[in-house]
Design an enzyme around this catalytic site. Sequence first.
Site, PDB file in Angstrom:
ATOM      1  N   GLY A   1       0.825  -1.210   0.000  1.00  0.00           N
ATOM      2  CA  GLY A   1       0.000   0.000   0.000  1.00  0.00           C
ATOM      3  C   GLY A   1       0.857   1.257   0.000  1.00  0.00           C
TER       4      GLY A   1
ATOM      5  N   SER B   1       0.948   3.667  -3.274  1.00  0.00           N
ATOM      6  CA  SER B   1       0.351   4.711  -4.124  1.00  0.00           C
ATOM      7  C   SER B   1      -0.999   5.167  -3.573  1.00  0.00           C
ATOM      8  CB  SER B   1       0.139   4.181  -5.540  1.00  0.00           C
ATOM      9  OG  SER B   1       1.344   3.680  -6.043  1.00  0.00           O
TER      10      SER B   1
ATOM     11  N   GLU C   1      14.620  -4.989  -5.765  1.00  0.00           N
ATOM     12  CA  GLU C   1      13.802  -5.477  -6.883  1.00  0.00           C
ATOM     13  C   GLU C   1      14.549  -5.434  -8.218  1.00  0.00           C
ATOM     14  OE1 GLU C   1      10.018  -6.421  -7.113  1.00  0.00           O
ATOM     15  OE2 GLU C   1      11.304  -7.316  -5.619  1.00  0.00           O
TER      16      GLU C   1
ATOM     17  N   THR D   1       7.082   4.943 -13.494  1.00  0.00           N
ATOM     18  CA  THR D   1       6.730   4.997 -14.921  1.00  0.00           C
ATOM     19  C   THR D   1       7.982   5.176 -15.787  1.00  0.00           C
ATOM     20  OG1 THR D   1       6.515   7.406 -15.050  1.00  0.00           O
ATOM     21  CG2 THR D   1       4.559   6.178 -14.332  1.00  0.00           C
TER      22      THR D   1
ATOM     23  N   GLU E   1       8.518   7.412 -17.927  1.00  0.00           N
ATOM     24  CA  GLU E   1       8.924   8.832 -17.971  1.00  0.00           C
ATOM     25  C   GLU E   1       9.794   9.159 -16.751  1.00  0.00           C
ATOM     26  OE1 GLU E   1       5.614   7.898 -18.350  1.00  0.00           O
ATOM     27  OE2 GLU E   1       5.753   8.013 -20.538  1.00  0.00           O
TER      28      GLU E   1
HETATM   29  C1  LIG Z   1      -1.688  -2.456 -12.815  1.00  0.00           C
HETATM   30  C2  LIG Z   1      -1.053  -1.620 -11.733  1.00  0.00           C
HETATM   31  C3  LIG Z   1      -0.704  -2.209 -10.530  1.00  0.00           C
HETATM   32  C4  LIG Z   1      -0.163  -1.434  -9.505  1.00  0.00           C
HETATM   33  N1  LIG Z   1       0.108  -2.033  -8.277  1.00  0.00           N
HETATM   34  C5  LIG Z   1       0.480  -1.257  -7.232  1.00  0.00           C
HETATM   35  C6  LIG Z   1       0.623  -1.824  -5.914  1.00  0.00           C
HETATM   36  O1  LIG Z   1       0.420  -3.031  -5.689  1.00  0.00           O
HETATM   37  N2  LIG Z   1       0.936  -0.989  -4.893  1.00  0.00           N
HETATM   38  C7  LIG Z   1       1.170   0.342  -5.075  1.00  0.00           C
HETATM   39  O2  LIG Z   1       1.482   1.031  -4.108  1.00  0.00           O
HETATM   40  N3  LIG Z   1       1.065   0.910  -6.306  1.00  0.00           N
HETATM   41  C8  LIG Z   1       0.717   0.141  -7.385  1.00  0.00           C
HETATM   42  N4  LIG Z   1       0.580   0.704  -8.635  1.00  0.00           N
HETATM   43  C9  LIG Z   1       0.731   2.149  -8.772  1.00  0.00           C
HETATM   44  C10 LIG Z   1       1.899   2.606  -9.594  1.00  0.00           C
HETATM   45  O3  LIG Z   1       3.100   2.529  -8.882  1.00  0.00           O
HETATM   46  C11 LIG Z   1       1.592   4.056 -10.042  1.00  0.00           C
HETATM   47  O4  LIG Z   1       0.500   3.968 -10.940  1.00  0.00           O
HETATM   48  C12 LIG Z   1       2.752   4.729 -10.708  1.00  0.00           C
HETATM   49  O5  LIG Z   1       3.762   5.024  -9.771  1.00  0.00           O
HETATM   50  C13 LIG Z   1       2.318   6.038 -11.414  1.00  0.00           C
HETATM   51  O6  LIG Z   1       1.628   6.869 -10.550  1.00  0.00           O
HETATM   52  P1  LIG Z   1       0.205   7.477 -10.946  1.00  0.00           P
HETATM   53  O7  LIG Z   1      -0.649   6.372 -11.455  1.00  0.00           O
HETATM   54  O8  LIG Z   1      -0.274   8.260  -9.789  1.00  0.00           O
HETATM   55  O9  LIG Z   1       0.500   8.430 -12.181  1.00  0.00           O
HETATM   56  P2  LIG Z   1       1.097   9.913 -12.105  1.00  0.00           P
HETATM   57  O10 LIG Z   1       2.256   9.923 -11.173  1.00  0.00           O
HETATM   58  O11 LIG Z   1      -0.015  10.869 -11.846  1.00  0.00           O
HETATM   59  O12 LIG Z   1       1.623  10.086 -13.564  1.00  0.00           O
HETATM   60  C14 LIG Z   1       0.756  10.414 -14.666  1.00  0.00           C
HETATM   61  C15 LIG Z   1       1.625  10.603 -15.892  1.00  0.00           C
HETATM   62  O13 LIG Z   1       2.512  11.732 -15.693  1.00  0.00           O
HETATM   63  C16 LIG Z   1       3.853  11.339 -15.866  1.00  0.00           C
HETATM   64  N5  LIG Z   1       4.712  12.004 -14.899  1.00  0.00           N
HETATM   65  C17 LIG Z   1       4.459  12.185 -13.577  1.00  0.00           C
HETATM   66  N6  LIG Z   1       5.486  12.831 -12.998  1.00  0.00           N
HETATM   67  C18 LIG Z   1       6.404  13.060 -13.958  1.00  0.00           C
HETATM   68  C19 LIG Z   1       7.695  13.671 -13.989  1.00  0.00           C
HETATM   69  N7  LIG Z   1       8.241  14.175 -12.880  1.00  0.00           N
HETATM   70  N8  LIG Z   1       8.359  13.721 -15.157  1.00  0.00           N
HETATM   71  C20 LIG Z   1       7.820  13.208 -16.304  1.00  0.00           C
HETATM   72  N9  LIG Z   1       6.599  12.621 -16.337  1.00  0.00           N
HETATM   73  C21 LIG Z   1       5.904  12.550 -15.192  1.00  0.00           C
HETATM   74  C22 LIG Z   1       3.866   9.835 -15.608  1.00  0.00           C
HETATM   75  O14 LIG Z   1       4.952   9.205 -16.248  1.00  0.00           O
HETATM   76  C23 LIG Z   1       2.527   9.406 -16.184  1.00  0.00           C
HETATM   77  O15 LIG Z   1       2.633   9.235 -17.574  1.00  0.00           O
HETATM   78  C24 LIG Z   1       0.069  -0.059  -9.700  1.00  0.00           C
HETATM   79  C25 LIG Z   1      -0.250   0.522 -10.933  1.00  0.00           C
HETATM   80  C26 LIG Z   1      -0.805  -0.230 -11.943  1.00  0.00           C
HETATM   81  C27 LIG Z   1      -1.183   0.434 -13.232  1.00  0.00           C
END
Ligand SMILES: Cc1cc2nc3c(=O)[nH]c(=O)nc-3n(C[C@H](O)[C@H](O)[C@H](O)COP(=O)(O)OP(=O)(O)OC[C@H]3O[C@@H](n4cnc5c(N)ncnc54)[C@H](O)[C@@H]3O)c2cc1C
Length: 396
Positions: free
Chosen positions: A127, A129, A244, A381, A383
């Site tokens: 937990g 995000s 990891e 991500t 990016e």
């Molecule tokens: C299928 C799946 C399973 C997951 N499982 C888990 C889990 O078990 N536990 C957990 O804690 N999390 C989990 N996650 C969460 C995952 O780690 C986050 O989705 C990820 O870190 C991106 O955060 P966000 O979704 O809030 O997107 P955001 O951070 O809001 O990003 C949105 C977009 O903006 C871009 N962006 C953001 N900041 C920047 C920057 N500084 N420079 C350039 N581009 C930027 C990103 O690359 C992305 O394209 C999971 C996600 C998915 C999709």
Amino acid sequence: MLLDESPELAAFRAEVRDFTRANLPADIARKGRLGLELGKDDYVRWQKLLRARGWFAAAWPVEAGGAGWDLRKQLVFIQETALNGAPMIIPYGVNMVGPVLQAFGTPEQQARHLPGILNSDVWWCQGYSEPNSGSDLASLKTTAVRDGDHYIVNGTKMWTTEAHWADWMHCLVRTDREAKPQRGISFLLIDMKTPGIDIRPIVTIDGQHHTNQVFLDDVRVPAENLVGGEGGGWSIAKFLLSNERVAIADTGPKMKLLAEIKEMFATVAPTGVTGTMLRQKIADAEIQLTTLCALEQEYVKIWAGGGSKEGPQASVLKIRGTEILQMLSEIALEIEGPLGAAHDPADLHLGEGANPSPAQRASLMAHHYLYGRCWSIFGGTNEIQRGLIARAVLAA
Ligand SMILES: Cc1cc2nc3c(=O)[nH]c(=O)nc-3n(C[C@H](O)[C@H](O)[C@H](O)COP(=O)(O)OP(=O)(O)OC[C@H]3O[C@@H](n4cnc5c(N)ncnc54)[C@H](O)[C@@H]3O)c2cc1C
């Protein structure tokens, strides 16, 4: 595909291959071969078989019940089991919270939690995000306020994979709102049966329920479940991330997918310009994957020899790994042609004994394609990874 493997590692690879082929239960092997959905019980059964062989907890010291392998052996194990259709090891317990407890936990926390992780009897989720805190994790808002010998936790966690299977969650919470964002974060272990926890499914683009949103409403967590002291959560999160690295390129499943694509190409046998173009794309993908395997082997060798894991190498592996996965699944859909345009999640539950029809096989590949999109999002991500590479390179 695999370059410069020492005789010792090659012998270990053969041992892993033989064990997997001989011991992976037939029903799980079938699911792996066809790309069907695996249930919690499938993962648990395989992990217990590995535990009985002494091959679960690859990175844990032998005295703690692990295999005690160095990173090169861990890589060979991950690749070879995937190539032979075995489920991946679910990391949240054994590869994430387990090493954290070994490094930062109290003797009581270790005695309470490590045996359940080692035997796959207790399932964990991660937990971290939140709805507005993913890439910018340090902005997380879920609070844990001390109340006597408990913390009262309020907030919501997003994308929590397998929370619906989990007994426990390792969680980042804010214990100090005044301190700098990173310093106010703590690492808390939460029993998922505690009153006030509501797990709601998120169905992803592939039509499946892998992940969830978890709501925490006045959840009372014993203070003894805090790991590493108040404000220690950020250091623990960084430690956990560095563990990891060996799995980050995830080359085994890609090698398996490439082999499947070659088989599909031979079966469908596209001719003319389409056939030539597809043949070129497959060759190009194979070259890129071979290069990735070589890079991965090189970096893992450096890390295993004590080299720093702090550099941009892991980001390079993550980006190339996800790009190649997405490229392979696009090629697979091109080979399938119009059939690949349809995806029915029900096909992932194809009954025992049934063989997929051409439409169902295409549907399973479409699932691969759709699920493959999330690899460039989770675990940081692409990016964000590019930003890390740029910072490392431009600072040099
Ligand atoms: C299928 C799946 C399973 C997951 N499982 C888990 C889990 O078990 N536990 C957990 O804690 N999390 C989990 N996650 C969460 C995952 O780690 C986050 O989705 C990820 O870190 C991106 O955060 P966000 O979704 O809030 O997107 P955001 O951070 O809001 O990003 C949105 C977009 O903006 C871009 N962006 C953001 N900041 C920047 C920057 N500084 N420079 C350039 N581009 C930027 C990103 O690359 C992305 O394209 C999971 C996600 C998915 C999709």
